[in-house]
Each structure stands twice: as structure tokens, then as C-alpha cells.
Design a protein around this motif. Structure first.
Motif, PDB file in Angstrom:
ATOM      1  N   ALA A   1      -0.724   2.824   5.628  1.00 36.22           N
ATOM      2  CA  ALA A   1      -1.253   1.763   4.771  1.00 36.22           C
ATOM      3  C   ALA A   1      -0.968   2.039   3.292  1.00 36.22           C
ATOM      4  O   ALA A   1      -0.879   1.103   2.492  1.00 36.22           O
ATOM      5  N   LEU A   2      -0.812   3.323   2.943  1.00 30.22           N
ATOM      6  CA  LEU A   2      -0.533   3.682   1.547  1.00 30.22           C
ATOM      7  C   LEU A   2       0.950   3.643   1.207  1.00 30.22           C
ATOM      8  O   LEU A   2       1.310   3.635   0.035  1.00 30.22           O
ATOM      9  N   THR A   3       1.825   3.655   2.242  1.00 29.55           N
ATOM     10  CA  THR A   3       3.256   3.825   1.961  1.00 29.55           C
ATOM     11  C   THR A   3       4.169   2.755   2.556  1.00 29.55           C
ATOM     12  O   THR A   3       5.359   2.740   2.233  1.00 29.55           O
ATOM     13  N   GLU A   4       3.667   1.896   3.430  1.00 30.37           N
ATOM     14  CA  GLU A   4       4.526   0.859   4.001  1.00 30.37           C
ATOM     15  C   GLU A   4       4.336  -0.424   3.197  1.00 30.37           C
ATOM     16  O   GLU A   4       3.222  -0.962   3.137  1.00 30.37           O
ATOM     17  N   PRO A   5       5.433  -0.933   2.572  1.00 31.15           N
ATOM     18  CA  PRO A   5       5.301  -2.062   1.647  1.00 31.15           C
ATOM     19  C   PRO A   5       4.537  -3.270   2.190  1.00 31.15           C
ATOM     20  O   PRO A   5       3.715  -3.843   1.479  1.00 31.15           O
ATOM     21  N   HIS A   6       4.771  -3.650   3.444  1.00 32.93           N
ATOM     22  CA  HIS A   6       4.075  -4.837   3.968  1.00 32.93           C
ATOM     23  C   HIS A   6       2.575  -4.582   4.097  1.00 32.93           C
ATOM     24  O   HIS A   6       1.772  -5.505   3.951  1.00 32.93           O
ATOM     25  N   LEU A   7       2.186  -3.330   4.364  1.00 34.76           N
ATOM     26  CA  LEU A   7       0.761  -3.010   4.445  1.00 34.76           C
ATOM     27  C   LEU A   7       0.152  -2.880   3.050  1.00 34.76           C
ATOM     28  O   LEU A   7      -0.962  -3.352   2.814  1.00 34.76           O
TER      29      LEU A   7
END
Length: 136
Positions: A27-33
Motif C-alpha cells: 500500500a505504501l509502494t504500489e502506485p495504484h494503491l
């Protein structure tokens, strides 16, 4: 000798989250999240990568400073005259993860930005927890 740490303020938000560090890391590193809980972005989990966070009110210019997968992420946060550093620390616990976010570097004359960040990060954390509950 002056202590520069005393001259700046930090916003710290800490939570016990009932998810493993690996899930929070996504959640901290995936752009869509990231977009779901923070802002639109072009983030990449790579040291020195420059990226933007884009909100209705404007853009935040950022650069990844340090990255330790599932443990720590630090990036600059430069917006509206505020030059600060956001650092996420993930510590495994028996119940999940102790998640700590610190945004440091608020000058004494930046009370409005400081108070806004204190309010804003509480909201971002609440939305982050909703995203974590939804993703597999």
C-alpha cells in the motif's frame, strides 16, 4: 552550537495495524494503491527516484531517499514552500505491524502547514487502513 532538531517540528502518527508488513508495504509502494489512500502519483520504489503526488490543491515534489523493503521508506516532501521528509517505519508485532510515519522539517513559521499535516495524516491513515482491509 545550535540544535536544528529543536528548530523544526515533526508530525508523527503511529498505529498498530493488524496486517503483516508485506501487505502494508504494498500500500505504501504500489502506485495504484497509493492513489487510493494518498494521491495520484508516479512513485517507484527505487532510491533517488523523483516522483510527484498530485492532489486537488496542487502537487508535491518528492524524491525517494531510502528504501528497505517491508521495513522503511523515506522520501522528501516539497510543496507550498514546505521542504520536509516523510519516513515510514514498519515493525512486525505479534498482532501485525507497528506502523510509524514521521514528517519532519516544519519550521516554526510554518504552523499552518504543520497543523494541516497533523490533520491530513490522520485522514490518510484512516483511508490507508480501509485500503489494507480491502486488498488481498
Amino acid at each position: 552550537m545550535t540544535d536544528t532538531a529543536a528548530e523544526t517540528l515533526s508530525v508523527v502518527v503511529e498505529r498498530e495495524v493488524a496486517y503483516p508488513p508485506e501487505k502494508i508495504w504494498r500500500a505504501l509502494t504500489e502506485p495504484h494503491l497509493i492513489e487510493e489512500w494518498l494521491m495520484k502519483n508516479d512513485f517507484k520504489p527505487v532510491a533517488d527516484h523523483r516522483f510527484n503526488l498530485r492532489g486537488d490543491w496542487g502537487t508535491v515534489d518528492c524524491q525517494v531517499r531510502a528504501i528497505e523493503p517491508n521495513k522503511m521508506l523515506s522520501y522528501t516532501w516539497d510543496a507550498l514552500g514546505l521542504k520536509s521528509i516523510v519516513t515510514w517505519t514498519l515493525t512486525p508485532t505479534s498482532a501485525g505491524t507497528h506502523l510509524r510515519m514521521e514528517q519532519s522539517g516544519f519550521r516554526q513559521d510554518q504552523q499552518q502547514a504543520y497543523q494541516g499535516a497533523k490533520y491530513g495524516w490522520q485522514r490518510f491513515f484512516a483511508t490507508l487502513e480501509q485500503v489494507l482491509a480491502r486488498i488481498d
